[in-house]
Design a protein around this motif. Structure first.
Motif, PDB file in Angstrom:
ATOM      1  N   GLY A 130     -24.686 -15.602 -37.725  1.00 59.06           N
ATOM      2  CA  GLY A 130     -23.439 -15.710 -36.984  1.00 59.06           C
ATOM      3  C   GLY A 130     -23.597 -15.217 -35.549  1.00 59.06           C
ATOM      4  N   SER A 131     -24.286 -14.092 -35.391  1.00 57.04           N
ATOM      5  CA  SER A 131     -24.515 -13.545 -34.055  1.00 57.04           C
ATOM      6  C   SER A 131     -25.392 -14.478 -33.225  1.00 57.04           C
ATOM      7  CB  SER A 131     -25.171 -12.164 -34.157  1.00 57.04           C
ATOM      8  OG  SER A 131     -25.637 -11.717 -32.904  1.00 57.04           O
ATOM      9  N   ILE A 132     -26.451 -15.001 -33.831  1.00 57.65           N
ATOM     10  CA  ILE A 132     -27.333 -15.921 -33.115  1.00 57.65           C
ATOM     11  C   ILE A 132     -26.557 -17.133 -32.620  1.00 57.65           C
ATOM     12  CG2 ILE A 132     -29.290 -17.492 -33.382  1.00 57.65           C
ATOM     13  CD1 ILE A 132     -30.518 -15.427 -35.311  1.00 57.65           C
ATOM     14  N   ALA A 133     -25.686 -17.657 -33.468  1.00 54.21           N
ATOM     15  CA  ALA A 133     -24.895 -18.830 -33.094  1.00 54.21           C
ATOM     16  C   ALA A 133     -23.996 -18.519 -31.899  1.00 54.21           C
ATOM     17  CB  ALA A 133     -24.070 -19.299 -34.281  1.00 54.21           C
ATOM     18  N   LYS A 134     -23.327 -17.371 -31.948  1.00 56.35           N
ATOM     19  CA  LYS A 134     -22.400 -17.023 -30.866  1.00 56.35           C
ATOM     20  C   LYS A 134     -23.122 -16.732 -29.562  1.00 56.35           C
ATOM     21  CE  LYS A 134     -18.959 -14.970 -33.979  1.00 56.35           C
ATOM     22  NZ  LYS A 134     -18.319 -13.702 -34.420  1.00 56.35           N
ATOM     23  N   ARG A 135     -24.305 -16.142 -29.651  1.00 52.35           N
ATOM     24  CA  ARG A 135     -24.998 -15.716 -28.440  1.00 52.35           C
ATOM     25  C   ARG A 135     -25.779 -16.821 -27.747  1.00 52.35           C
ATOM     26  NH1 ARG A 135     -28.982 -12.859 -29.475  1.00 52.35           N
ATOM     27  NH2 ARG A 135     -28.969 -12.746 -31.771  1.00 52.35           N
ATOM     28  N   ILE A 136     -26.401 -17.725 -28.517  1.00 49.85           N
ATOM     29  CA  ILE A 136     -27.307 -18.681 -27.871  1.00 49.85           C
ATOM     30  C   ILE A 136     -27.114 -20.151 -28.265  1.00 49.85           C
ATOM     31  CG2 ILE A 136     -29.075 -16.910 -27.587  1.00 49.85           C
ATOM     32  CD1 ILE A 136     -30.574 -18.046 -29.908  1.00 49.85           C
ATOM     33  N   LEU A 137     -26.320 -20.438 -29.310  1.00 49.55           N
ATOM     34  CA  LEU A 137     -26.185 -21.829 -29.736  1.00 49.55           C
ATOM     35  C   LEU A 137     -24.925 -22.520 -29.229  1.00 49.55           C
ATOM     36  CD1 LEU A 137     -27.458 -21.711 -33.442  1.00 49.55           C
ATOM     37  CD2 LEU A 137     -28.664 -22.508 -31.400  1.00 49.55           C
ATOM     38  N   PHE A 138     -23.849 -21.783 -29.108  1.00 52.96           N
ATOM     39  CA  PHE A 138     -22.575 -22.404 -28.739  1.00 52.96           C
ATOM     40  C   PHE A 138     -21.974 -21.715 -27.516  1.00 52.96           C
ATOM     41  CE2 PHE A 138     -22.938 -22.826 -33.410  1.00 52.96           C
ATOM     42  CZ  PHE A 138     -23.114 -24.210 -33.456  1.00 52.96           C
ATOM     43  N   PRO A 139     -22.042 -22.337 -26.322  1.00 53.18           N
ATOM     44  CA  PRO A 139     -22.719 -23.622 -26.087  1.00 53.18           C
ATOM     45  C   PRO A 139     -24.216 -23.420 -25.871  1.00 53.18           C
ATOM     46  CG  PRO A 139     -21.719 -22.861 -24.071  1.00 53.18           C
ATOM     47  CD  PRO A 139     -21.352 -21.851 -25.120  1.00 53.18           C
ATOM     48  N   PRO A 140     -25.015 -24.459 -26.089  1.00 53.98           N
ATOM     49  CA  PRO A 140     -26.456 -24.359 -25.843  1.00 53.98           C
ATOM     50  C   PRO A 140     -26.737 -24.298 -24.342  1.00 53.98           C
ATOM     51  CG  PRO A 140     -25.862 -26.606 -26.402  1.00 53.98           C
ATOM     52  CD  PRO A 140     -24.624 -25.781 -26.611  1.00 53.98           C
ATOM     53  N   ASN A 141     -27.909 -23.789 -23.985  1.00 49.25           N
ATOM     54  CA  ASN A 141     -28.319 -23.748 -22.582  1.00 49.25           C
ATOM     55  C   ASN A 141     -29.795 -24.078 -22.478  1.00 49.25           C
ATOM     56  OD1 ASN A 141     -29.937 -21.202 -22.809  1.00 49.25           O
ATOM     57  ND2 ASN A 141     -27.936 -20.317 -23.278  1.00 49.25           N
ATOM     58  N   ARG A 142     -30.338 -23.996 -21.269  1.00 46.62           N
ATOM     59  CA  ARG A 142     -31.728 -24.397 -21.048  1.00 46.62           C
ATOM     60  C   ARG A 142     -32.719 -23.507 -21.791  1.00 46.62           C
ATOM     61  NH1 ARG A 142     -32.519 -23.755 -14.712  1.00 46.62           N
ATOM     62  NH2 ARG A 142     -30.311 -24.277 -14.699  1.00 46.62           N
ATOM     63  N   HIS A 143     -32.260 -22.320 -22.220  1.00 39.91           N
ATOM     64  CA  HIS A 143     -33.150 -21.396 -22.915  1.00 39.91           C
ATOM     65  C   HIS A 143     -32.893 -21.342 -24.423  1.00 39.91           C
ATOM     66  CE1 HIS A 143     -34.804 -19.899 -19.196  1.00 39.91           C
ATOM     67  NE2 HIS A 143     -33.618 -19.554 -18.743  1.00 39.91           N
ATOM     68  N   THR A 144     -32.065 -22.244 -24.945  1.00 39.94           N
ATOM     69  CA  THR A 144     -31.657 -22.138 -26.349  1.00 39.94           C
ATOM     70  C   THR A 144     -32.849 -22.131 -27.295  1.00 39.94           C
ATOM     71  OG1 THR A 144     -29.457 -23.083 -26.004  1.00 39.94           O
ATOM     72  CG2 THR A 144     -30.401 -23.285 -28.203  1.00 39.94           C
ATOM     73  N   ILE A 145     -33.734 -23.103 -27.165  1.00 35.73           N
ATOM     74  CA  ILE A 145     -34.882 -23.173 -28.071  1.00 35.73           C
ATOM     75  C   ILE A 145     -35.806 -21.981 -27.843  1.00 35.73           C
ATOM     76  CG2 ILE A 145     -36.876 -24.526 -28.761  1.00 35.73           C
ATOM     77  CD1 ILE A 145     -34.181 -25.693 -29.590  1.00 35.73           C
ATOM     78  N   GLN A 146     -36.017 -21.643 -26.573  1.00 36.94           N
ATOM     79  CA  GLN A 146     -36.878 -20.511 -26.235  1.00 36.94           C
ATOM     80  C   GLN A 146     -36.349 -19.210 -26.830  1.00 36.94           C
ATOM     81  OE1 GLN A 146     -37.597 -20.181 -22.015  1.00 36.94           O
ATOM     82  NE2 GLN A 146     -38.255 -18.060 -22.170  1.00 36.94           N
ATOM     83  N   SER A 147     -35.030 -19.052 -26.856  1.00 40.67           N
ATOM     84  CA  SER A 147     -34.432 -17.833 -27.404  1.00 40.67           C
ATOM     85  C   SER A 147     -34.324 -17.884 -28.922  1.00 40.67           C
ATOM     86  CB  SER A 147     -33.028 -17.630 -26.821  1.00 40.67           C
ATOM     87  OG  SER A 147     -33.064 -17.466 -25.419  1.00 40.67           O
ATOM     88  N   LEU A 148     -34.134 -19.073 -29.461  1.00 39.87           N
ATOM     89  CA  LEU A 148     -33.916 -19.206 -30.907  1.00 39.87           C
ATOM     90  C   LEU A 148     -35.132 -18.762 -31.707  1.00 39.87           C
ATOM     91  CD1 LEU A 148     -31.994 -20.131 -33.131  1.00 39.87           C
ATOM     92  CD2 LEU A 148     -32.943 -22.442 -32.891  1.00 39.87           C
ATOM     93  N   ILE A 149     -36.310 -19.116 -31.241  1.00 41.57           N
ATOM     94  CA  ILE A 149     -37.528 -18.812 -31.997  1.00 41.57           C
ATOM     95  C   ILE A 149     -37.708 -17.301 -32.204  1.00 41.57           C
ATOM     96  CG2 ILE A 149     -40.049 -18.943 -31.958  1.00 41.57           C
ATOM     97  CD1 ILE A 149     -39.725 -21.687 -30.585  1.00 41.57           C
ATOM     98  N   PRO A 150     -37.688 -16.467 -31.144  1.00 42.14           N
ATOM     99  CA  PRO A 150     -37.830 -15.020 -31.394  1.00 42.14           C
ATOM    100  C   PRO A 150     -36.657 -14.432 -32.163  1.00 42.14           C
ATOM    101  CG  PRO A 150     -37.367 -15.426 -29.077  1.00 42.14           C
ATOM    102  CD  PRO A 150     -37.665 -16.755 -29.692  1.00 42.14           C
ATOM    103  N   ASN A 151     -35.448 -14.967 -31.976  1.00 38.33           N
ATOM    104  CA  ASN A 151     -34.299 -14.467 -32.734  1.00 38.33           C
ATOM    105  C   ASN A 151     -34.506 -14.659 -34.227  1.00 38.33           C
ATOM    106  OD1 ASN A 151     -31.380 -13.663 -31.424  1.00 38.33           O
ATOM    107  ND2 ASN A 151     -32.718 -14.674 -29.933  1.00 38.33           N
TER     108      ASN A 151
END
Length: 437
Positions: free
Chosen positions: A399-420
């Motif tokens: 839930g936190s990951i979704a709120k912080r980096i997925l919605f809305p997505p940005n240019r770093h979404t994939i880059q941030s998603l992997i370490p998260n």
């Protein structure tokens, strides 16, 4: 003459040496020390984390550097070489602040910076008469520094493709939990910008690393110097990352130039969302009421950032954990590295806690910042550790990951998603993200 420089690992609770096939982040201390070594002296570097140390390897001097949580392992390595008649010298933050202890396991201790004494250490080792303590009569002016010898390392062993460099040294602040001012002095020093830029040019010519990591404690502390460095970086088309204070978010012109010159990530010592906790460790440069605006300004420029958080400060309560995570989600922090206050040797906060009878051991193996080694003010040790792990699980929840980096997505979404996702896997098993580095 042959010099062997060793980066120690650390000891596990059962006394075994922590091992891994790779290390995440490349450090610059030993490659830089190798660069300070005069031509004609054979230098090798070993990383105790991923390779076995051959104590029978022929060498004339062994050099070690360590933080407090690595000290016990460093002493083991030193003792084994000395048993075989090989002289050992130890440096780094822990040895600098506990030289008497380090000298029980070494023939010499480098106190503070190495630039002014390393040649003397080598001369004394060659003559067979190490002096014990080596302390430079003055701090380095940071001019004409050599480029670290990264060619001596197997760079494929380091997962993050960075090359460390430095533009400044020292810190103008005096936070009570930090060693920097004790080791490097309160006077802020900086390298000539043209020398920094030329070093980056050389590092990029190595061809196998993707970005430069400036290891300065505060890249933005001297604004004019930082601007000069960044203007020099612009034509190089290099990606870089650094450490800054939170108030970098107040300087729109600096953020714009950071982005234009290739900055992709900033690590910030936020420490706490509580003004009382910040005050308790003399973190005067941080203002919790400005965080939201500061971090939004960074995010607006498309620069990724990570926030360091420290629990166990005297302003913290049992409610601090949930309150901190709520704020981190509100700030949409891509990453957060959470720690428990570790009152290491030589720190002002250690002296304060010792005077209050709140520290009862100096088992350095446990001073790794994810275990409580002192008596907290407003909770028990167990409550501090439980809250610490709970906060990490909450921050890295889906839930936190979704709120912080997925919605809305940005240019770093994939880059941030992997370490998260990776850190989520780890903290749910009580594996601290710091372990990976």
């Amino acid at each position: 003459m042959k010099v062997l420089l060793v980066q120690p690992s650390r000891l596990e609770p059962d006394g075994s040496v922590y091992r891994n096939k790779t290390r995440w982040l490349l450090g610059m201390t030993l490659p830089y020390l190798a660069a300070l070594t005069p031509p004609g002296i054979d230098v090798a570097i070993k990383d105790d984390l991923y390779e076995d140390i051959d104590f029978g390897e022929p060498c004339d001097l062994v050099g070690l550097t360590c933080m407090s949580h690595q000290a016990s392992r460093a002493y083991q390595i030193a003792d084994e070489f000395r048993k075989r008649g090989v002289p050992v010298v130890i440096g780094g933050f822990h040895a600098t602040l506990a030289p008497d202890e380090a000298l029980q396991h070494a023939d010499g201790v480098v106190i503070g910076e190495a630039e002014g004494v390393w040649s003397k250490v080598l001369e004394d080792a060659a003559s067979g008469h190490l002096e014990g303590r080596y302390l430079s009569s003055q701090l380095s002016d940071l001019k004409g520094l050599p480029t670290p010898r990264y060619d001596l390392l197997d760079l494929s062993r380091y997962r993050i493709p960075n090359l460390p460099a430095q533009t400044t040294r020292g810190c103008p602040y005096a936070c009570s939990y930090c060693e920097v001012t004790q080791v490097y002095g309160a006077r802020f020093r900086y390298r000539p910008p043209e020398e920094v830029v030329e070093e980056v040019r050389v590092l990029m010519s190595l061809g196998k690393r993707k970005f430069v990591y400036f290891v300065d404690d505060i890249f933005n502390a001297h604004r004019k110097h930082a601007f000069a460095v960044m203007e020099g970086l612009r034509p190089l088309n290099v990606a870089w990352t650094c450490l800054c204070t939170a108030n970098v978010g107040d300087d729109a012109e600096m953020l714009d130039l950071m982005r234009a010159s290739g900055c992709r990530h900033i690590n910030i010592g936020m420490e706490s969302v509580s003004p009382e906790s910040l005050k308790s460790v003399n973190k005067k440069q941080n203002h919790a009421d400005k965080y939201a605006e500061q971090f939004a300004a960074i995010r607006k420029r498309g620069i990724e950032f990570s926030l360091n958080v420290m629990f166990g400060l005297d302003g913290d309560t049992k409610e601090s954990f949930d309150a901190t995570v709520t704020k981190l989600i509100e700030y949409r922090a891509p990453l957060s590295f959470m720690f428990i206050l570790s009152p290491r040797v030589g720190l002002k906060i250690r002296d304060e806690l010792m005077a209050q009878g709140r520290i009862d051991h100096s088992d350095w193996d446990r001073y790794h910042s994810y275990e409580c080694v002192f008596e907290p003010k407003n909770m028990t040790r167990e409550e501090l550790e439980d809250g610490f792990w709970r906060a990490q699980r909450q921050f890295y929840s889906y839930g936190s990951i979704a709120k912080r980096i997925l919605f809305p997505p940005n240019r770093h979404t994939i880059q941030s998603l992997i370490p998260n996702l990776f850190f989520r896997w780890g903290v749910n098993r009580k594996i601290h993200p710091l372990t990976y580095y």
